[in-house]
Design a protein around this motif. Structure first.
Motif, mmCIF file in Angstrom:
data_model
loop_
_atom_site.group_PDB
_atom_site.id
_atom_site.type_symbol
_atom_site.label_atom_id
_atom_site.label_comp_id
_atom_site.label_asym_id
_atom_site.label_seq_id
_atom_site.Cartn_x
_atom_site.Cartn_y
_atom_site.Cartn_z
ATOM 1 N N GLU A 48 -33.143 43.646 -62.490
ATOM 2 C CA GLU A 48 -33.271 42.450 -61.656
ATOM 3 C C GLU A 48 -32.303 41.357 -62.106
ATOM 4 O O GLU A 48 -31.741 40.636 -61.284
ATOM 5 C CB GLU A 48 -34.711 41.939 -61.709
ATOM 6 C CG GLU A 48 -35.697 42.822 -60.947
ATOM 7 C CD GLU A 48 -37.137 42.389 -61.137
ATOM 8 O OE1 GLU A 48 -37.924 42.535 -60.186
ATOM 9 O OE2 GLU A 48 -37.467 41.888 -62.229
ATOM 10 N N LYS A 49 -32.118 41.260 -63.429
ATOM 11 C CA LYS A 49 -31.153 40.289 -63.941
ATOM 12 C C LYS A 49 -29.738 40.612 -63.471
ATOM 13 O O LYS A 49 -28.972 39.717 -63.105
ATOM 14 C CB LYS A 49 -31.210 40.252 -65.467
ATOM 15 C CG LYS A 49 -32.494 39.668 -66.038
ATOM 16 C CD LYS A 49 -32.488 39.739 -67.554
ATOM 17 C CE LYS A 49 -33.803 39.205 -68.129
ATOM 18 N NZ LYS A 49 -33.846 39.321 -69.603
ATOM 19 N N ASP B 111 -37.985 36.541 -67.416
ATOM 20 C CA ASP B 111 -39.157 37.419 -67.343
ATOM 21 C C ASP B 111 -38.935 38.626 -66.441
ATOM 22 O O ASP B 111 -39.862 39.406 -66.214
ATOM 23 C CB ASP B 111 -40.373 36.618 -66.844
ATOM 24 C CG ASP B 111 -40.746 35.497 -67.794
ATOM 25 O OD1 ASP B 111 -40.515 35.660 -69.013
ATOM 26 O OD2 ASP B 111 -41.246 34.456 -67.318
ATOM 27 N N GLU B 112 -37.737 38.783 -65.922
ATOM 28 C CA GLU B 112 -37.459 39.893 -65.012
ATOM 29 C C GLU B 112 -36.793 41.047 -65.762
ATOM 30 O O GLU B 112 -36.307 40.895 -66.890
ATOM 31 C CB GLU B 112 -36.577 39.396 -63.851
ATOM 32 C CG GLU B 112 -37.326 38.388 -62.986
ATOM 33 C CD GLU B 112 -36.473 37.833 -61.859
ATOM 34 O OE1 GLU B 112 -36.944 37.832 -60.712
ATOM 35 O OE2 GLU B 112 -35.349 37.399 -62.139
ATOM 36 N N THR B 113 -36.762 42.207 -65.131
ATOM 37 C CA THR B 113 -36.206 43.394 -65.765
ATOM 38 C C THR B 113 -34.688 43.281 -65.851
ATOM 39 O O THR B 113 -34.077 42.433 -65.195
ATOM 40 C CB THR B 113 -36.567 44.652 -64.968
ATOM 41 O OG1 THR B 113 -35.930 44.576 -63.678
ATOM 42 C CG2 THR B 113 -38.081 44.768 -64.780
ATOM 43 N N ASP B 114 -34.091 44.149 -66.658
ATOM 44 C CA ASP B 114 -32.632 44.141 -66.789
ATOM 45 C C ASP B 114 -31.965 44.409 -65.446
ATOM 46 O O ASP B 114 -30.923 43.818 -65.129
ATOM 47 C CB ASP B 114 -32.198 45.198 -67.810
ATOM 48 C CG ASP B 114 -32.580 44.800 -69.233
ATOM 49 O OD1 ASP B 114 -32.852 43.607 -69.467
ATOM 50 O OD2 ASP B 114 -32.620 45.691 -70.101
#
Length: 316
Positions: A55-56, A50-53
């Motif tokens: 953050e990933k 569920d996190e942004t690219d």
């Protein structure tokens, strides 16, 4: 992405793996593994759906560049022991040199002054571990704060006594491009580098004489960080390696010392010693003749001179 830390133990060119994993310095393998599994699950791609690219990607780099290397070091008995040993040396050295430490948090100040600091230290580590990796953007700040705790704990374990008057409370940083109005810059007097390097060398020579070779090498490597082209530091590290029977590494340092100073007596003697050792190995069956030849060489009689003082065997 590279991670930069400028607080706590990181300031002394030491990678604080305990801060990365948020485990106490005396944590055992079971505790270290349990903590690693918790962090790895948090940073795993399946946990970051569920996190942004961005953050990933940050989670992946935290895991691969910080967490995995920390676990690799602390999960093995030998590397963990070496890591803690170097850490203790840093603490003792900072206490001996009366180094000032800045405090960026209330818990660090409390740890510095409380009589029973062990309890405060472990309680703080446990509390911070609960949320260390919740906010990926705050992880670097949290690791830096943990390393500051580890630094103070290490110094206190080495006998440091902090007083309220000696505490340096860190102020918010003022950007260099926008200095505070009417505030004069505080400039610390420069420490004479020569005197610091000489102190490192002197301590190293004493440690070599006591056959405390690992500690001596740490002192000399610290000196080389200040003065990379100091031939005496290179030659003494060569001595350390030679006494550990690591002739290849010793030769590298002796050669470097002689590049910097062709007249360095320790390096010259060390390289000659290596040549003699290699000659002994090659002699094989001719040990009797070889022994007679060595008895005629200067510096070998009675174990005196440079060979006897620096290159002698271990003391019993």
């Amino acid at each position: 992405m590279s991670f930069q830390f400028n607080r706590g133990l990181f300031k002394y060119d030491f990678i604080d793996h305990h801060a990365v994993l948020c485990v106490p310095i005396d944590a055992d393998v079971k505790e270290i593994r349990k903590r690693y599994v918790q962090i790895a699950r948090r940073l795993h791609p399946d946990s970051c759906k569920d996190e942004t690219d961005a953050e990933k990607q940050l989670a992946n780099e935290l895991l691969s560049k910080l967490v995995n290397p920390a676990y690799e070091t602390l999960s093995h008995e030998k590397t963990r022991t070496e890591h803690i040993f170097v850490l203790s040396l840093i603490g003792k050295r900072l206490v001996q040199e009366s180094v000032s430490v800045e405090f960026n948090s209330d818990v660090t100040q409390q740890l510095a002054c409380a009589p029973h600091f062990e309890h405060i230290y472990k309680s703080a580590i446990t509390k911070i571990a609960e949320t260390q990796y919740d906010s990926l953007q705050q992880v670097q700040h949290t690791i830096a704060s943990l390393s500051e705790l580890n630094l103070v704990y290490t110094m206190r374990s080495a006998g440091k006594i902090f007083t309220a008057a000696s505490l340096l409370i860190a102020q918010p940083e003022i950007p260099t491009y926008a200095p505070a109005v009417n505030q004069a810059p505080v400039i610390s007097p420069p420490q004479k580098k020569d005197s610091v390097v000489v102190s490192y060398i002197r301590r190293a020579q004493n440690l070599i004489a006591q056959n405390q070779l690992a500690q001596a090498r740490v002192e000399l490597q610290d000196a080389l960080k200040l003065e990379p082209n100091n031939s005496r530091c290179h030659s003494l590290i060569g001595v350390v390696y030679l006494k550990q029977n690591l002739t290849t590494s010793a030769k590298v340092y002796f050669n470097r010392a002689l590049q910097l100073d062709p007249k360095d007596e320790i390096a010259l003697a060390g390289r000659l010693k290596i040549e003699q050792m290699m000659g002994q190995k090659l002699s094989g069956a001719k040990r009797t003749a070889s022994s007679h030849t060595r008895s005629q060489q200067p510096g070998k009689s009675g174990g005196g001179g440079l060979f006897g003082g620096l290159f002698g065997g271990k003391k019993k």
